[in-house]
Design an enzyme around this catalytic site. Structure first.
Site, PDB file in Angstrom:
ATOM      1  N   ASN A 257       0.861  -1.179   0.000  1.00  0.00           N
ATOM      2  CA  ASN A 257       0.000   0.000   0.000  1.00  0.00           C
ATOM      3  C   ASN A 257       0.896   1.227   0.000  1.00  0.00           C
ATOM      4  OD1 ASN A 257      -1.779   2.045   0.472  1.00  0.00           O
ATOM      5  ND2 ASN A 257      -2.668   1.175   2.337  1.00  0.00           N
TER       6      ASN A 257
ATOM      7  N   ARG B  93     -11.023  15.943   7.505  1.00  0.00           N
ATOM      8  CA  ARG B  93     -11.868  16.362   6.367  1.00  0.00           C
ATOM      9  C   ARG B  93     -13.234  16.802   6.864  1.00  0.00           C
ATOM     10  NH1 ARG B  93     -10.930  10.890   3.333  1.00  0.00           N
ATOM     11  NH2 ARG B  93      -8.668  10.880   3.552  1.00  0.00           N
TER      12      ARG B  93
END
Ligand code: ADP
Length: 399
Positions: free
Chosen positions: A8, A236
């Site tokens: 990843n 966020r």
């Protein structure tokens, strides 16, 4: 036993794990961090031991070289790599399932970078480096967006001029798909009627989203063209009036891109609590009486509940609700706040079961008066990447 190296790649980090595609813990796992800086280092965790090495070649190639070197210098260990599985955030409309990587696939991953400019270029880099260093192994890409390619047009389109979709592919893609697919697969082993049932999943980590799953398929999800839409998250904002972007840009005399950076990096739990983006730290502050921490947790839970109720409008019933991700798996406080707000759907939490839900294990936390089963299921995206890679390799192996 054949094993997969799961990779990843982020812009400045590379996480990895060697897995055999079963519930066995990874044989080796680790992370290369601060890539590109002079302090970059790689951590290997093997058999309960952790070693940290400085990375002299401090880029992605240096990290993959160090992994290969570690494997080669431990040749007596039972490591038998047969393939490499790469996590890729954005697969656009091109990929609705995992694929073996060939030059065309790699080009398409690069093309999708316009919607994931921080992620896809790093994934492409990781793939190129890994292909160069492990050229004899097949490489597979597993996409965060793929599971949501089953959404109908009335869910994935934004109500903006159709021409913008036709010409630019501006639409909802959704993310965390590998996690949702893992949860669907796991739930199918826990409830044999799952294939005909309806499920809501809340993946609550630093990034957070929800998904409605009908008979094993994603029918709606909260994230959009990027992972900014939907729930309030660690840093966020989640969904808000898009006009705010222009107001922030004007008021602060900054570019639209910098205003967007505020919504991506300075908002959410961090923006409201003014303490941290980390839910655990905020819960500690709340327990000590901090009002901003309390407000941040309430806003987080309220927005998660609203989005769960919103995606539930695509289901005829809600048979299961699943909590997963770092917060979903480990925070009884957040789970309780969310479930209380879903009482109108007949959601009834067993407060004691919620409190004692064991870390890292599946547990059912609904009261028997609840209309829906409520579960805590630890996600395991790496396992699904390893499984996809193994099965694609088996499919493409010569007879
Ligand atoms: P990512 O999206 O980066 O994969 P994770 O799924 O690891 O994130 O989730 C990280 C979040 O989980 C952090 O906000 C962290 O504080 C939260 N978390 C982890 N353990 C706990 C806990 N025991 N209580 C509350 N929150 C927790």
């Amino acid at each position: 036993m054949p094993q997969i190296l799961v990779v990843n790649c982020g812009s400045s980090s590379l996480k990895f794990a060697i897995m055999d595609g079963t519930d066995n813990p990874p044989i080796l796992e680790g992370i290369a961090e601060r890539l590109g800086s002079e302090h970059s280092a790689i951590t290997f965790k093997y058999a309960g031991n952790k070693t940290v090495q400085p990375l002299h070649d401090n880029d992605h190639r240096g990290a993959v070289t160090a992994i290969k070197h570690w494997i080669n210098s431990n040749s007596t260990l039972p490591i038998n790599l047969v393939g490499i599985g790469h996590r890729v955030v954005h697969g656009g409309e091109t990929f609705s399932q995992s694929v073996v990587i060939n030059p065309t696939v790699l080009e398409s991953i690069k093309d999708c970078a316009r919607f994931a400019p921080l992620h896809n270029p790093a994934h492409a880099k990781g793939i190129e480096v890994a292909q160069a260093l492990f050229g004899d192994l097949p490489h597979v890409a597993v996409f965060d967006t793929a599971f949501h390619q089953t959404l109908d047009a009335d869910q994935y389109l934004y109500p903006i001029p159709m021409r913008l979709y036709r010409e630019h592919n501006f639409r909802k893609y959704g993310f965390h798909g590998t996690s949702y697919r893992y949860i669907a697969q796991k739930l199918a082993t826990l409830d044999l009627d799952f294939a005909s049932q309806n499920t809501l999943v809340a993946h609550l980590g630093n990034g957070a989203s929800v998904c409605a799953i009908k008979a094993g398929k994603s029918v709606d999800t909260s994230m959009g063209i990027t992972p900014l839409e939907g729930l309030m998250m660690g840093t966020r904002s989640g969904s808000l009036d898009p006009s705010l972007l222009a107001f922030i840009s004007d008021a602060e005399n900054i570019s639209m891109k910098d205003a967007l950076d505020i919504l991506n990096k300075e908002s959410g739990l961090k923006g409201i609590s003014e303490i941290s983006n980390d839910c655990r730290s905020i819960e500690t502050a709340q327990a000590a009486g901090d009002d901003r921490a309390e407000l941040a947790l309430n806003m987080f839970a309220s927005r998660a509940a609203k989005h769960l109720a919103s995606v539930a409008t695509n289901l005829e019933s809600v048979d299961h609700i699943v909590f997963t991700g770092g917060i979903g798996e480990n925070s009884p406080v957040i789970r309780e706040k969310i479930c209380r707000r879903l009482a109108m759907m007949g959601v009834w939490l067993d407060l004691h079961a919620n409190q004692i839900s064991p870390r890292g294990e599946v547990s059912m936390i609904s009261d028997n008066r609840s209309n829906t089963s409520i579960w805590v299921i630890p996600t395991n995206e790496e396992l699904l990447i390893a499984q996809d890679t193994l099965s694609l390799i088996a499919d493409t192996a010569p007879e």
